[in-house]
Motif scaffolding. Structure first.
Motif, short mmCIF file in Angstrom:
data_model
loop_
_atom_site.label_atom_id
_atom_site.label_comp_id
_atom_site.label_asym_id
_atom_site.label_seq_id
_atom_site.Cartn_x
_atom_site.Cartn_y
_atom_site.Cartn_z
N ARG A 163 5.66 7.23 -6.41
CA ARG A 163 5.77 8.69 -6.40
C ARG A 163 4.37 9.30 -6.33
O ARG A 163 3.37 8.64 -6.63
CB ARG A 163 6.47 9.20 -7.66
CG ARG A 163 7.86 8.65 -7.90
CD ARG A 163 8.54 9.38 -9.06
NE ARG A 163 7.73 9.39 -10.27
CZ ARG A 163 7.70 8.42 -11.18
NH1 ARG A 163 8.42 7.32 -10.98
NH2 ARG A 163 6.94 8.52 -12.25
N ASP A 164 4.34 10.59 -5.94
CA ASP A 164 3.07 11.30 -6.03
C ASP A 164 3.07 12.18 -7.27
O ASP A 164 4.03 12.16 -8.06
CB ASP A 164 2.78 12.10 -4.75
CG ASP A 164 3.77 13.24 -4.51
OD1 ASP A 164 4.53 13.60 -5.44
OD2 ASP A 164 3.78 13.78 -3.38
N ASN A 165 2.02 12.95 -7.46
CA ASN A 165 1.90 13.76 -8.67
C ASN A 165 2.85 14.94 -8.71
O ASN A 165 2.98 15.60 -9.75
CB ASN A 165 0.45 14.25 -8.84
CG ASN A 165 -0.50 13.10 -9.10
OD1 ASN A 165 -0.15 12.10 -9.73
ND2 ASN A 165 -1.75 13.23 -8.62
N SER A 174 0.74 5.08 -11.86
CA SER A 174 1.64 4.37 -12.80
C SER A 174 3.07 4.31 -12.29
O SER A 174 3.96 3.82 -13.01
CB SER A 174 1.60 5.02 -14.17
OG SER A 174 2.12 6.34 -14.11
N SER A 175 3.31 4.80 -11.07
CA SER A 175 4.69 4.90 -10.58
C SER A 175 5.11 3.74 -9.69
O SER A 175 6.28 3.64 -9.31
CB SER A 175 4.87 6.20 -9.80
OG SER A 175 4.14 6.16 -8.56
N ALA A 176 4.20 2.86 -9.33
CA ALA A 176 4.52 1.78 -8.39
C ALA A 176 5.50 0.79 -9.00
O ALA A 176 5.32 0.34 -10.14
CB ALA A 176 3.25 1.07 -7.95
N SER A 184 0.84 -1.20 0.00
CA SER A 184 0.00 0.00 0.00
C SER A 184 0.87 1.25 0.00
O SER A 184 1.99 1.25 0.52
CB SER A 184 -0.93 0.02 1.22
OG SER A 184 -0.17 0.11 2.42
N VAL A 185 0.30 2.33 -0.57
CA VAL A 185 0.95 3.64 -0.59
C VAL A 185 -0.03 4.64 -0.01
O VAL A 185 -1.19 4.71 -0.46
CB VAL A 185 1.35 4.04 -2.03
CG1 VAL A 185 2.02 5.42 -2.01
CG2 VAL A 185 2.27 3.01 -2.65
N ASN A 186 0.40 5.42 0.99
CA ASN A 186 -0.44 6.44 1.62
C ASN A 186 0.09 7.83 1.31
O ASN A 186 1.30 8.04 1.15
CB ASN A 186 -0.49 6.24 3.13
CG ASN A 186 -1.48 5.17 3.53
OD1 ASN A 186 -1.93 4.38 2.70
ND2 ASN A 186 -1.81 5.12 4.81
N ASP A 187 -0.84 8.81 1.26
CA ASP A 187 -0.47 10.21 1.02
C ASP A 187 -1.42 11.09 1.81
O ASP A 187 -2.64 11.04 1.60
CB ASP A 187 -0.54 10.53 -0.48
CG ASP A 187 0.17 11.83 -0.82
OD1 ASP A 187 0.11 12.78 -0.01
OD2 ASP A 187 0.79 11.90 -1.91
#
Length: 312
Positions: A149-151, A96-98, A83-86
């Protein structure tokens, strides 16, 4: 009330109000006058500018991966979820960065740069990946590295988990039958006409040796006659018969190490022969024919085929 009395009351109220009004007017006048004379301001304004920065995402969860068994001559697809949290919201995560990577010192990395998004919740996104592990990848503990990554291009990674890649000892050899040309009693140092046997390491065992178990060859017509196992030698270079070759002399029904072998792991599809890419060779030599042997065929059909095996 008489007119005179009303007039008196009016004058008294006027006398009370006028000093108060005069005092306020005088005070305001004095403040303004003082500011003009001394330059001391009593009021002012200020502008504000506040920038709220982007917060980098985090990877708080990576699902444990169990021990994995290599797949002979192929690759094992290893499933991975994380999982990725922000705190800026799940919509701020670049879907698309995972990425996922398995690494071990001295080994090639195994990667997946196109992990799939499988859902979201709250401030998080969930991803799944399949990473291919090859049959010749080294046994032991591999580190799992996942990233995203984030946007705003702020990145995060997590390398806190690992898994164990197990041992697979496996081998394929070819050809599966050896032959010799027709020989006479005086024949010496004759190599097989279809060797070497090529051995491919189809697992991830390393630094193994090749052992051969030979059996006497019995005459197919006169069954009391033999070509004995100790009439043969096996080597891993040239034809196994040359002078000075470090070949192994066979002993009937006894496992003997093929001298000089080092059966390493490797990608044997590269077709590099002899200790370079998961491959080894075995050359067979008939040193001589027993002098009491008669003209007939001798084979392993009665006592059994010779055995070539990997010893780890």
């Amino acid at each position: 009330m008489k007119r005179g009395e009303i007039l008196v009351i009016y004058l008294m109220i006027s006398l009370l109000i006028i000093p108060i009004i005069s005092a306020n007017i005088f005070s305001d006048f004095w403040k303004d006058f003082r500011a003009r004379i001394t330059g001391e301001a009593t009021t002012g304004t200020t502008s504000l500018n506040i920038t709220v920065g982007n917060t980098a995402p985090t990877i708080p969860f990576v699902l444990a991966v169990s021990s994995q068994n290599p797949l002979e001559s192929g690759y094992r697809s290893v499933l991975l979820n994380f999982s990725v949290n922000d705190t800026d919201g799940s919509g701020n995560i670049n879907l698309s960065s995972a990425r996922a990577r398995f690494n071990r010192t001295g080994e090639s990395n195994r990667d997946n740069s196109s992990c799939a998004n499988i859902g979201s919740g709250g401030n998080g996104q969930m991803f799944t990946c399949n990473v291919s592990m090859y049959y010749f990848d080294e046994l032991g503990v591999w580190t799992i590295n996942v990233s995203a990554r984030d946007n705003s291009e702020a990145s995060t990674e997590n390398s806190t988990t690992n898994f164990t890649y197990n041992l697979l000892t496996a081998m394929v050899l070819s050809p599966s039958a050896l032959t010799w040309p027709t020989l006479n009693l005086s024949a010496t140092n004759f190599s097989s006409n279809n060797d070497p046997i090529l051995l491919n390491n189809t697992g991830n065992s390393a630094n193994g040796t090749i052992n051969t178990t030979a059996y006497n060859l019995r005459g197919e017509t006169t069954t009391t006659q033999f070509i004995f196992a100790n009439n043969f030698t096996v080597g891993n270079v040239t034809d196994g018969c040359g002078a000075g070759i470090n070949a192994s002399t066979m002993v009937n029904a006894t496992s003997k190490q093929l001298n000089g072998t080092n059966f390493t792991k490797g990608n044997n599809s590269l077709n590099f022969v002899n200790q370079t890419s998961g491959q080894e060779q075995a050359f067979f030599c008939l040193r001589g024919v027993p002098q009491d042997a008669t003209a007939q065929s001798y084979s392993s059909s009665f006592y059994g085929s010779w055995v070539v095996e990997v010893i780890v």
